[in-house]
Design an enzyme around this catalytic site. Structure first.
Site, PDB file in Angstrom:
ATOM      1  N   GLU A 129       0.843  -1.198   0.000  1.00  0.00           N
ATOM      2  CA  GLU A 129       0.000   0.000   0.000  1.00  0.00           C
ATOM      3  C   GLU A 129       0.883   1.256   0.000  1.00  0.00           C
ATOM      4  OE1 GLU A 129      -3.123   0.231   3.016  1.00  0.00           O
ATOM      5  OE2 GLU A 129      -2.960   2.405   2.921  1.00  0.00           O
ATOM      6  N   THR A 167      -3.543   2.773   5.692  1.00  0.00           N
ATOM      7  CA  THR A 167      -4.881   2.571   6.274  1.00  0.00           C
ATOM      8  C   THR A 167      -4.913   1.586   7.440  1.00  0.00           C
ATOM      9  OG1 THR A 167      -5.258   0.859   4.629  1.00  0.00           O
ATOM     10  CG2 THR A 167      -6.114   3.057   4.118  1.00  0.00           C
ATOM     11  N   CYS A 197      -8.465   3.049   8.358  1.00  0.00           N
ATOM     12  CA  CYS A 197      -9.828   2.709   7.930  1.00  0.00           C
ATOM     13  C   CYS A 197     -10.691   2.230   9.098  1.00  0.00           C
ATOM     14  CB  CYS A 197      -9.779   1.672   6.821  1.00  0.00           C
ATOM     15  SG  CYS A 197      -9.418   0.034   7.430  1.00  0.00           S
ATOM     16  N   ASN A 227      -2.583  -5.169   9.316  1.00  0.00           N
ATOM     17  CA  ASN A 227      -3.590  -4.953  10.363  1.00  0.00           C
ATOM     18  C   ASN A 227      -3.604  -6.091  11.378  1.00  0.00           C
ATOM     19  OD1 ASN A 227      -6.360  -6.584  10.005  1.00  0.00           O
ATOM     20  ND2 ASN A 227      -5.420  -6.313   7.999  1.00  0.00           N
TER      21      ASN A 227
HETATM   22  S1  SF4 Z   1     -11.406  -1.685   4.576  1.00  0.00           S
HETATM   23 FE1  SF4 Z   1     -10.026  -3.483   4.481  1.00  0.00          FE
HETATM   24  S2  SF4 Z   1      -9.080  -3.389   2.480  1.00  0.00           S
HETATM   25 FE2  SF4 Z   1      -9.963  -1.367   2.893  1.00  0.00          FE
HETATM   26  S3  SF4 Z   1      -8.314  -0.196   3.808  1.00  0.00           S
HETATM   27 FE3  SF4 Z   1      -9.416  -1.155   5.500  1.00  0.00          FE
HETATM   28  S4  SF4 Z   1      -8.353  -3.096   5.898  1.00  0.00           S
HETATM   29 FE4  SF4 Z   1      -7.688  -2.365   3.878  1.00  0.00          FE
END
Ligand code: SF4
Length: 317
Positions: A129, A167, A197, A227
């Site tokens: 990313e 994110t 996110c 994550n």
């Molecule tokens: S929603 Fe899922 S795919 Fe989108 S940024 Fe967050 S962890 Fe990544």
């Protein structure tokens, strides 16, 4: 014998971006047939990648490895503009499964770059990313990973700094880095809302609560999943032992000694069936109580990429 009680974090597992990316490859295989090339792991989970390989997906590291004219899907982590350009040169048919929340960060990067800012990208070096986001404005972007990196920053114009983030970072650690950045560069600007996110934020919040009620927290996720690694760190910071595992086969006996309550969560790219197998593993070893600790309800869904939607509409599916 193992723990008598299993506590499941909720929310856990698949986020809307991962769901969309995996479904994109599944639909592409159904619509266009084998092979469908996928640049990088569609999501950072070995199990998911193996399952899609069995169905005819071919994972490659770079778009330059895809034979001319073939179909390629870009992963949920996003790609640099140069990747689109390379794909066009090779006449590849492309489907972009970049999570819309990653795309949002790319848009911010483009905007800040156009306005002449030095962009401080908070993230982990080498993560796909980060590579994709940096590619939006490579000349104007600097990566920082820690508060110490902020202290070492040398920029042309200290009044023209903008920050954006990966994110899937630790919410707490990132706010400390941003605070340090604002201390050093009081005029630094950032996005209207956080780039971390909703899924990362919610899973970290859930694992904090979980860690406070368990002696051990197992996180299902692959080692390259950002994550998922953050969930292990957060669980440890909140008083529990914690380990990252791909599946129940990786549980070590020594971890379970003296454990009454084991907590389970899973990263945003880990399928629920792996959680179910881990729960069954503990039930076979004597766990009698299985319950869920829900901190928030999630109802986020993203539309499939336009190419897939068009095909599905055309087929009446
Ligand atoms: S929603 Fe899922 S795919 Fe989108 S940024 Fe967050 S962890 Fe990544």
């Amino acid at each position: 014998m193992g723990p008598s009680r299993v506590l499941l974090a909720a929310p856990r597992g698949y986020c809307a971006g991962v769901d969309r990316a995996v479904e994109t490859v599944e639909h592409a295989l159904e619509i266009y047939g084998k092979p469908v090339y996928v640049r990088k792991e569609i999501v950072h989970n070995k199990h998911v990648v193996h399952e899609l390989e069995k169905r005819g997906a071919i994972f490659v590291d770079q778009e330059t490895e895809v034979p001319e004219g073939e179909m390629v899907v870009f992963s949920a982590h996003g790609v640099a503009p140069s990747v689109h350009a390379n794909a066009a040169k090779r006449h590849l048919r492309t489907i972009d499964a970049t999570c819309p929340l990653v795309t949002k960060v790319h848009v911010e990067a483009r905007k800040f770059a156009a306005d002449g800012y030095t962009i401080v990208l908070i993230g982990h070096e080498g993560h796909e990313e980060v590579e994709g986001t940096t590619g939006e404005a490579p000349e104007q972007t600097v990566l920082v990973q820690t508060e110490a990196d902020v202290d070492d920053l040398e920029v042309e114009d200290p009044d023209k700094i903008a920050y954006i983030t990966q994110t899937t970072l630790s919410v707490d650690e990132t706010s400390s880095i941003i605070a340090r950045l604002k201390e050093r560069f009081p005029n630094a600007v950032g996005p209207k809302t956080d780039d971390i996110c909703y899924a990362t934020t919610n899973r970290q919040h859930a694992v904090k609560e979980l860690a406070e009620q368990c002696e051990l927290v197992l996180v299902i996720g692959s080692t390259n999943s950002s994550n998922s690694n953050r969930l292990v760190e957060v669980a440890r910071e909140h008083g529990s032992a914690s380990h990252l595992i791909d599946n129940h086969l990786q549980v070590h006996e020594s971890w379970l000694e003296g454990i009454e309550t084991v907590g389970i969560t899973s990263g945003a790219s880990a399928p629920e069936e792996l959680v179910e197998k881990l729960v069954a593993f503990f039930q076979e070893r004597g766990a009698t109580e299985v319950s869920e600790l829900r901190t928030v309800n999630e109802d986020v869904r993203f539309m499939l990429p336009g190419e897939i939607r068009k095909e599905l509409a055309g087929s009446g599916a």
